[in-house]
Scaffold this motif. Sequence first.
Motif, PDB file in Angstrom:
ATOM      1  N   CYS A   2       3.879  -6.069  -0.573  1.00  0.00           N
ATOM      2  CA  CYS A   2       3.421  -5.239   0.550  1.00  0.00           C
ATOM      3  C   CYS A   2       4.522  -5.084   1.588  1.00  0.00           C
ATOM      4  N   CYS A   3       4.276  -4.197   2.552  1.00  0.00           N
ATOM      5  CA  CYS A   3       5.275  -3.945   3.594  1.00  0.00           C
ATOM      6  C   CYS A   3       5.066  -4.931   4.751  1.00  0.00           C
ATOM      7  N   GLY A   4       6.086  -5.034   5.580  1.00  0.00           N
ATOM      8  CA  GLY A   4       6.008  -5.949   6.707  1.00  0.00           C
ATOM      9  C   GLY A   4       4.878  -5.597   7.667  1.00  0.00           C
ATOM     10  N   ASP A   5       4.664  -4.295   7.878  1.00  0.00           N
ATOM     11  CA  ASP A   5       3.618  -3.871   8.814  1.00  0.00           C
ATOM     12  C   ASP A   5       2.237  -4.320   8.351  1.00  0.00           C
ATOM     13  N   CYS A   6       1.920  -4.047   7.070  1.00  0.00           N
ATOM     14  CA  CYS A   6       0.586  -4.425   6.560  1.00  0.00           C
ATOM     15  C   CYS A   6       0.425  -5.942   6.553  1.00  0.00           C
ATOM     16  N   ASN A   7       1.493  -6.651   6.164  1.00  0.00           N
ATOM     17  CA  ASN A   7       1.416  -8.105   6.143  1.00  0.00           C
ATOM     18  C   ASN A   7       1.121  -8.629   7.548  1.00  0.00           C
ATOM     19  N   LEU A  59       6.626   0.721  -3.289  1.00  0.00           N
ATOM     20  CA  LEU A  59       5.950   0.786  -1.980  1.00  0.00           C
ATOM     21  C   LEU A  59       4.815  -0.234  -1.875  1.00  0.00           C
ATOM     22  N   CYS A  60       4.375  -0.409  -0.649  1.00  0.00           N
ATOM     23  CA  CYS A  60       3.328  -1.372  -0.304  1.00  0.00           C
ATOM     24  C   CYS A  60       2.029  -1.106  -1.075  1.00  0.00           C
ATOM     25  N   SER A  61       1.401  -2.179  -1.569  1.00  0.00           N
ATOM     26  CA  SER A  61       0.144  -2.036  -2.323  1.00  0.00           C
ATOM     27  C   SER A  61      -1.013  -1.605  -1.420  1.00  0.00           C
ATOM     28  N   TYR A  62      -0.862  -1.813  -0.122  1.00  0.00           N
ATOM     29  CA  TYR A  62      -1.971  -1.530   0.788  1.00  0.00           C
ATOM     30  C   TYR A  62      -1.898  -0.156   1.448  1.00  0.00           C
ATOM     31  N   CYS A  63      -0.648   0.349   1.654  1.00  0.00           N
ATOM     32  CA  CYS A  63      -0.551   1.624   2.384  1.00  0.00           C
ATOM     33  C   CYS A  63       0.219   2.705   1.623  1.00  0.00           C
ATOM     34  N   GLN A  64       0.968   2.298   0.577  1.00  0.00           N
ATOM     35  CA  GLN A  64       1.794   3.249  -0.174  1.00  0.00           C
ATOM     36  C   GLN A  64       2.701   4.058   0.745  1.00  0.00           C
TER      37      GLN A  64
HETATM   38 ZN   LIG Z   1       1.861  -1.364   3.947  1.00  0.00          ZN
END
Ligand SMILES: [Zn+2]
Length: 280
Positions: A137-142, A103-108
Amino acid sequence: MWSVEPPTFTVAETAALCVRGINNRMLADRVRAAREVLTANSERLRQAAVDNSMHTLTEHSCPLGQGLSAKNMEWLYTSQLARQGRPARAHYDSILRAALHGLCSYCQYGAAKTLDHVVPKSRVPALAIDPWNLVPCCGDCNHTLGNAHSDQPGEQLLHPYAMPPTGRWLFARVREQIPVTVEFRAEPAPSLTTLLQQRIRHQFEALKLGAYFARVVAQQLTTTSRILLRHWTAADHQTVRTYLRELAEQEALLDVNGRRAVVYEALADSDWYCHTGFRG
Ligand SMILES: [Zn+2]
């Protein structure tokens, strides 16, 4: 704001893989010649991540190799490191695979499908292919982060490869109305340094995690209410509360800042929810 194992390879190794995919001999020679400069920049980045000075990194403190332009670095990233089929793509994929739980490092929450430049390549092009500047990271956070980069110490992202102990920082509160929703907030412990508290709060805001988490827990809220209705309708509110606390404790064993744990805790803390809220 979750810790991730850093890459085990160096920027020099990543640059060497990029060179293998380059047909333009002159550019390949320049990238090879930049090995020491890129390595020194990488050291600066690691040090800055540890001593809270990432906001001070600029294209002057992290220079390009001789003969290399910002455009060249951008091309090395997009057309070598990130491109399927190129030799350097192996390093891109290796960084992706290191994502905590995938999962994304920023939002998990979102699947780690892309890499984010912690220091944007538009700000410091010389760090464009540095493994220590690339996190899963995920596309949303990026997308949300974009090219944002602040000169303020309190507005530096927390680097997933050099994450200081943060303890519990995520909390939620039930909005006592039907349908049940929760509001998330970042509330770092007062025992943390003021700077770390600022960075946690800033990152929570910059990534819009409050709104994001509120959306993604809708299903958990619906399922929890349904289970309570099916099995606990006759129970008193204290029994319901105890059940929810147990769920919160079990989830917190996995991650104290996990959304699910925080939601169960908020539900257990709400008299309204334990009495009548879950009945809808
Ligand atoms: Zn994310």
